[in-house]
Design a protein around this motif. Sequence first.
Motif, mmCIF file in Angstrom:
data_model
loop_
_atom_site.group_PDB
_atom_site.id
_atom_site.type_symbol
_atom_site.label_atom_id
_atom_site.label_comp_id
_atom_site.label_asym_id
_atom_site.label_seq_id
_atom_site.Cartn_x
_atom_site.Cartn_y
_atom_site.Cartn_z
ATOM 1 N N LEU A 43 27.671 -73.937 -77.854
ATOM 2 C CA LEU A 43 27.859 -72.803 -78.772
ATOM 3 C C LEU A 43 27.070 -71.590 -78.311
ATOM 4 C CD1 LEU A 43 27.749 -73.991 -82.505
ATOM 5 C CD2 LEU A 43 29.669 -73.030 -81.247
ATOM 6 N N VAL A 44 25.824 -71.824 -77.912
ATOM 7 C CA VAL A 44 24.956 -70.718 -77.489
ATOM 8 C C VAL A 44 25.489 -70.084 -76.204
ATOM 9 C CG1 VAL A 44 22.630 -70.173 -76.620
ATOM 10 C CG2 VAL A 44 22.906 -71.562 -78.690
ATOM 11 N N GLU A 45 26.068 -70.910 -75.313
ATOM 12 C CA GLU A 45 26.619 -70.376 -74.056
ATOM 13 C C GLU A 45 27.882 -69.545 -74.295
ATOM 14 O OE1 GLU A 45 25.113 -73.840 -70.931
ATOM 15 O OE2 GLU A 45 27.198 -73.821 -71.623
ATOM 16 N N ARG A 46 28.658 -69.912 -75.306
ATOM 17 C CA ARG A 46 29.963 -69.269 -75.498
ATOM 18 C C ARG A 46 29.940 -68.085 -76.461
ATOM 19 N NH1 ARG A 46 31.517 -74.594 -75.986
ATOM 20 N NH2 ARG A 46 31.737 -74.308 -78.216
ATOM 21 N N ASN A 47 28.828 -67.852 -77.155
ATOM 22 C CA ASN A 47 28.806 -66.817 -78.187
ATOM 23 C C ASN A 47 27.647 -65.842 -78.019
ATOM 24 O OD1 ASN A 47 30.984 -67.730 -80.268
ATOM 25 N ND2 ASN A 47 29.899 -69.585 -79.696
ATOM 26 N N ALA A 48 27.850 -64.629 -78.546
ATOM 27 C CA ALA A 48 26.805 -63.615 -78.496
ATOM 28 C C ALA A 48 26.003 -63.594 -79.786
ATOM 29 C CB ALA A 48 27.410 -62.241 -78.245
ATOM 30 N N ALA A 49 26.529 -64.273 -80.796
ATOM 31 C CA ALA A 49 25.828 -64.325 -82.081
ATOM 32 C C ALA A 49 26.226 -65.602 -82.802
ATOM 33 C CB ALA A 49 26.173 -63.118 -82.939
ATOM 34 N N ILE A 50 25.276 -66.178 -83.491
ATOM 35 C CA ILE A 50 25.558 -67.382 -84.275
ATOM 36 C C ILE A 50 25.044 -67.163 -85.693
ATOM 37 C CG2 ILE A 50 24.978 -69.829 -84.581
ATOM 38 C CD1 ILE A 50 24.934 -70.044 -81.514
ATOM 39 N N PHE A 51 25.927 -67.375 -86.668
ATOM 40 C CA PHE A 51 25.549 -67.229 -88.070
ATOM 41 C C PHE A 51 25.699 -68.570 -88.764
ATOM 42 C CE2 PHE A 51 27.648 -63.193 -86.783
ATOM 43 C CZ PHE A 51 26.504 -62.418 -86.742
ATOM 44 N N VAL A 52 24.689 -68.961 -89.477
ATOM 45 C CA VAL A 52 24.782 -70.219 -90.210
ATOM 46 C C VAL A 52 24.515 -69.970 -91.685
ATOM 47 C CG1 VAL A 52 24.064 -71.572 -88.203
ATOM 48 C CG2 VAL A 52 22.360 -70.835 -89.873
ATOM 49 N N GLY A 53 25.119 -70.796 -92.516
ATOM 50 C CA GLY A 53 24.865 -70.716 -93.948
ATOM 51 C C GLY A 53 23.495 -71.300 -94.249
ATOM 52 N N ASN A 54 22.936 -70.902 -95.390
ATOM 53 C CA ASN A 54 21.581 -71.340 -95.723
ATOM 54 C C ASN A 54 21.579 -72.541 -96.650
ATOM 55 O OD1 ASN A 54 22.586 -70.144 -97.981
ATOM 56 N ND2 ASN A 54 20.734 -69.018 -98.491
ATOM 57 N N VAL A 55 22.703 -73.243 -96.750
ATOM 58 C CA VAL A 55 22.792 -74.344 -97.696
ATOM 59 C C VAL A 55 21.750 -75.420 -97.355
ATOM 60 C CG1 VAL A 55 24.476 -75.759 -96.461
ATOM 61 C CG2 VAL A 55 24.422 -75.792 -98.951
ATOM 62 N N SER A 75 20.112 -79.939 -90.490
ATOM 63 C CA SER A 75 18.898 -79.154 -90.295
ATOM 64 C C SER A 75 18.398 -79.285 -88.852
ATOM 65 C CB SER A 75 17.817 -79.535 -91.302
ATOM 66 O OG SER A 75 17.346 -80.831 -91.044
ATOM 67 N N MET A 76 18.607 -80.448 -88.245
ATOM 68 C CA MET A 76 18.209 -80.610 -86.843
ATOM 69 C C MET A 76 19.084 -79.736 -85.950
ATOM 70 S SD MET A 76 18.157 -83.941 -84.324
ATOM 71 C CE MET A 76 17.116 -85.044 -85.238
ATOM 72 N N LEU A 77 20.361 -79.721 -86.255
ATOM 73 C CA LEU A 77 21.297 -78.903 -85.480
ATOM 74 C C LEU A 77 20.951 -77.423 -85.618
ATOM 75 C CD1 LEU A 77 23.845 -78.641 -83.765
ATOM 76 C CD2 LEU A 77 25.184 -78.708 -85.865
ATOM 77 N N LYS A 78 20.631 -77.027 -86.844
ATOM 78 C CA LYS A 78 20.269 -75.631 -87.100
ATOM 79 C C LYS A 78 19.036 -75.230 -86.296
ATOM 80 C CE LYS A 78 20.997 -74.219 -91.546
ATOM 81 N NZ LYS A 78 20.625 -73.927 -92.945
ATOM 82 N N THR A 79 18.036 -76.132 -86.284
ATOM 83 C CA THR A 79 16.820 -75.868 -85.513
ATOM 84 C C THR A 79 17.143 -75.686 -84.034
ATOM 85 O OG1 THR A 79 15.549 -77.180 -87.087
ATOM 86 C CG2 THR A 79 14.529 -76.759 -84.955
ATOM 87 N N MET A 80 18.000 -76.564 -83.500
ATOM 88 C CA MET A 80 18.392 -76.452 -82.085
ATOM 89 C C MET A 80 19.083 -75.124 -81.821
ATOM 90 S SD MET A 80 19.994 -80.170 -81.180
ATOM 91 C CE MET A 80 19.013 -81.668 -81.214
ATOM 92 N N GLU A 82 18.821 -72.394 -83.431
ATOM 93 C CA GLU A 82 17.905 -71.263 -83.563
ATOM 94 C C GLU A 82 17.064 -71.089 -82.306
ATOM 95 O OE1 GLU A 82 15.460 -71.328 -87.071
ATOM 96 O OE2 GLU A 82 15.038 -69.186 -86.855
ATOM 97 N N TYR A 83 16.422 -72.164 -81.836
ATOM 98 C CA TYR A 83 15.551 -71.963 -80.669
ATOM 99 C C TYR A 83 16.343 -71.717 -79.398
ATOM 100 C CZ TYR A 83 15.593 -76.910 -78.986
ATOM 101 O OH TYR A 83 15.936 -78.137 -78.480
ATOM 102 N N LYS A 84 17.535 -72.293 -79.289
ATOM 103 C CA LYS A 84 18.348 -72.043 -78.094
ATOM 104 C C LYS A 84 18.895 -70.616 -78.093
ATOM 105 C CE LYS A 84 19.486 -76.872 -77.287
ATOM 106 N NZ LYS A 84 20.506 -77.922 -77.175
ATOM 107 N N PHE A 92 20.742 -64.873 -83.760
ATOM 108 C CA PHE A 92 20.845 -66.028 -84.660
ATOM 109 C C PHE A 92 20.457 -65.555 -86.049
ATOM 110 C CE2 PHE A 92 19.119 -69.489 -87.121
ATOM 111 C CZ PHE A 92 20.006 -70.523 -86.899
ATOM 112 N N GLU A 93 21.343 -65.717 -87.016
ATOM 113 C CA GLU A 93 21.062 -65.268 -88.379
ATOM 114 C C GLU A 93 21.421 -66.359 -89.363
ATOM 115 O OE1 GLU A 93 20.077 -62.395 -89.981
ATOM 116 O OE2 GLU A 93 19.677 -61.185 -88.197
#
Length: 160
Positions: A43-55, A75-80, A82-84, A92-93
């Motif tokens: 995802l990080v390689e293919r996109n210039a921005a990643i938005f995730v919901g805060n649920v 939550s683990m995926l979200k953490t990955m 974010e740091y990637k 990343f928002e």
Amino acid sequence: LYRKHEGALGIAQRARKKGRVRAIHAKIANTRKDAMHKFSTGLVERNAAIFVGNVQAKSMVKTRMAKSTLDAGWSMLKTMLEYKSHGAGIVFEEVNEAYTTQTCSSCGVIPASSPKGRTGLGIRRWTCCECGAEHHRDVNAAKNIAARGHARLAGGIPVL
Ligand SMILES: [Zn+2]
């Protein structure tokens, strides 16, 4: 993906082999983590921005999605992600996703026909009674989350 592990887990549990059960649980966790690393890196390689919901996983517990959401280790995926994202220098928002399921991503209103409450949980596809747009529940919510993320980006950062 986990089916073969689950089969082995069932057998070990019935045989009451605690060490084996523990080992299989660890193997499942590792397989899952590997899959998340691959997915988040892609995802990080293919996109210039990643938005995730805060649920929060906790607030999902009452819904039918709870099991799969918790299983997926959101939550683990979200953490990955974010740091990637930070490592790759992309946006990343985390976005407030309240009402993103109910709001029509085409006309922006919350129409009477959108899925709501407990009964809405089973609705996968719906049509906006205001503008006639046809939606897949999750795709519509994702579009709203992306739109909110874009709206939060100040200064016209180019987003693919
Ligand atoms: Zn609409």
